[in-house]
Design an enzyme around this catalytic site. Structure first.
Site, short mmCIF file in Angstrom:
data_model
loop_
_atom_site.label_atom_id
_atom_site.label_comp_id
_atom_site.label_asym_id
_atom_site.label_seq_id
_atom_site.Cartn_x
_atom_site.Cartn_y
_atom_site.Cartn_z
CG ASP A 1 -82.03 -70.44 -22.89
OD1 ASP A 1 -81.43 -70.96 -21.93
OD2 ASP A 1 -81.49 -70.21 -23.99
CD GLU B 1 -73.66 -73.55 -9.49
OE1 GLU B 1 -73.84 -74.67 -8.98
OE2 GLU B 1 -72.67 -73.27 -10.21
CG PHE B 2 -71.43 -74.00 -3.71
CD1 PHE B 2 -70.09 -73.68 -3.90
CD2 PHE B 2 -72.25 -73.07 -3.09
CE1 PHE B 2 -69.58 -72.46 -3.48
CE2 PHE B 2 -71.74 -71.84 -2.66
CZ PHE B 2 -70.41 -71.53 -2.85
CE LYS C 1 -68.94 -72.38 -8.59
NZ LYS C 1 -69.98 -73.31 -8.78
CG LEU D 1 -59.05 -87.73 -0.41
CD1 LEU D 1 -58.75 -88.29 0.98
CD2 LEU D 1 -57.86 -86.90 -0.90
N GLY E 1 -57.51 -91.08 -10.29
CA GLY E 1 -58.02 -91.50 -11.59
C GLY E 1 -57.32 -90.79 -12.73
CB CYS F 1 -67.29 -76.53 -12.54
SG CYS F 1 -69.02 -76.13 -12.74
CE LYS G 1 -70.87 -85.32 -11.99
NZ LYS G 1 -71.01 -84.67 -10.72
#
Ligand code: UDX
Length: 432
Positions: free
Chosen positions: A30, A149-150, A202, A248, A251, A258, A318
């Site tokens: 980095d 990636e997921f 993606k 589902l 809110g 993302c 979140k």
């Protein structure tokens, strides 16, 4: 395998640590010296459950450095996991990805495979390959593979070690077999495709999830108008396996690093190619409006927030993360402050980050109780477990006026009513 990973954000660091866990020899690179010195001390710069434990367990397999010459020197695989932040026009800023590609080309003196893991628009892998080809030192063979990636924040380690699928966008059998070898111990289904399709998978996946959230939020809004209950509607919908019961939850909209960025980037890419992506555009618009839904609801009770004591529970986008990126709190709290409210806030891990943005305007509390004392309204922006488990009778005891505006449907309607609260949530209004 000897693997180097450029970028120690969520994607880069979690990938690197999980690859070390699977027995690889990993170097993390980095440009940020502070991050590297923290990592060298065994401290993760990001809040991610299980990550520091895995760093510790695999410390003999992981090196952290600022020196790209050292990182790329003898790596068989180099993973690009740097950020692709949103530009003002909504497109993805690819300068960090291209910079790493240039450094790889100028450093590497042996054949290797370069993996693009950052979320990048279709065609970026081709551009990375072109940059490497034009800048490489000698006649070596460097292949570029798209391997998105997921992972979700808060469950990133689990999502990486037990992913639902691994997507490989390759242009040769040689690259495919190198990647298959790297993921050999993971025991996860692999989808092999070309690079452009992998890049598209993606965005298509993320934007579909964002769309699902905006869809359920619109249904919730309509439920309020016609007197239906979104909890039951979502349950009834989700039992159909073609729809599925996840994502589902109605809110105050999606945030994070993302969905907001990736919906805008795909919409931008489509527009750039003279195509209007109507569904994604609608998802973005619905989400922007949804974020201020509670403020609109509060107008029924107060014309202005001037002089009111406002309790805010939850600041992050979140639960399970300290990340504030595109969090609804960032839209709502400035509106409350501008209007003259006295804001007290509580968040179990996000408060320090929020304090950096709003050091003096908010009083940060150590507990939910302290936040609620004498409040005229309580806004709930994040469904932290501590908030969901908070005894409802305490709201009435502690607040001056027990008006709860819950943006994450934390409490059952009947229980809130039985506790004597004036309780507004999303999509669950009863027919009077
Ligand atoms: C997301 C994707 O899930 C992940 O696959 C991808 O790699 C990165 O983006 P993340 O941003 O970490 O992960 O969080 P996620 O759990 O997906 O939630 C994103 C936002 O959607 C949050 O603000 C959350 O509150 C909101 N959300 C999610 C809802 O409003 N309702 C839901 O039902 C689910």
């Amino acid at each position: 395998m000897k693997i180097s990973v450029a970028g120690t954000g969520y994607v880069g660091l979690v990938t690197a640590v999980c690859l070390a866990e699977k027995g690889n020899d990993v170097t993390c690179l980095d440009i940020d010296e502070d991050k590297i010195s923290l990592l060298q001390k065994g401290i993760s710069p990001i809040f991610e459950p299980g990550l520091e434990e895995l760093m510790k367990k695999n410390k003999d397999n992981i090196t952290y450095t600022n020196d790209y010459l050292k990182a790329y020197n003898d790596a068989q695989v180099i993973i690009i996991g740097v950020g692709t932040p949103e530009k003002k026009d909504g497109s993805a800023n690819l300068k960090y990805v291209y910079e790493v590609a240039r450094q790889i080309a100028q450093t590497v003196e042996h054949d290797c495979v370069v993996i693009v893991k950052s979320t990048v628009p279709v065609g970026t892998n081709d551009k990375v390959e072109q940059i490497i080809r034009e800048n490489k030192k000698n006649n070596i063979f460097i292949e570029v593979v798209s391997n998105p990636e997921f992972l979700s924040q808060g469950t990133a380690v689990k999502d990486t070690l037990h992913a639902t699928r691994i997507v490989l966008g390759v242009e040769s059998k040689n690259a495919e077999s190198t990647l298959r070898e790297m993921y050999n111990n993971f025991n996860i289904p692999i989808v092999v495709t070309d690079r452009r399709s992998a890049e598209m998978i993606k965005y298509a996946a993320n934007d579909f999830l964002a769309l699902k959230i905006s869809y359920i939020n619109e249904m919730a809004n309509l439920c309020e108008i016609v007197g239906a209950n979104i909890d039951d509607v979502a349950k009834g919908m989700g039992m159909d396996p073609r729809i599925g019961d996840r994502f589902l939850n109605a809110g105050i909209g999606y945030g994070g690093s993302c969905f907001p960025k990736d919906t805008k980037a795909l919409h931008w890419l489509a527009s750039f190619n003279d195509y209007e992506l109507k569904t994604v555009k609608a998802a973005i618009e619905v989400n922007e409006n949804q974020k201020i839904k509670l403020i609109k609801k509060s107008r029924k009770y107060f014309d202005s927030f001037n002089g009111l004591n406002i309790a805010v529970l939850g600041l992050t986008f979140k639960p399970g993360t300290d990340d504030l990126r595109d969090a609804p709190s960032l839209v709502n709290i400035p509106l409350l402050i501008e209007d003259g409210a006295h804001v007290k806030a509580w968040d179990p891990v996000g408060a320090d980050n929020f304090r950096k943005l709003f050091p003096d305007e908010i009083h940060y509390c150590e507990s939910i109780e302290e936040t609620l004392v004498n409040a005229d309204i309580c806004f709930i922006f994040t469904e932290w477990t501590e908030i969901k488990n908070f005894p409802l009778n305490k709201f009435k005891k502690l607040m001056r006026n027990p008006l709860i505006l819950d943006g994450r449907n934390c409490y059952p309607l009947t229980e809130a009513e039985e506790a004597g609260l004036i309780y507004e949530s999303i999509g669950r209004k009863k027919v009077n």
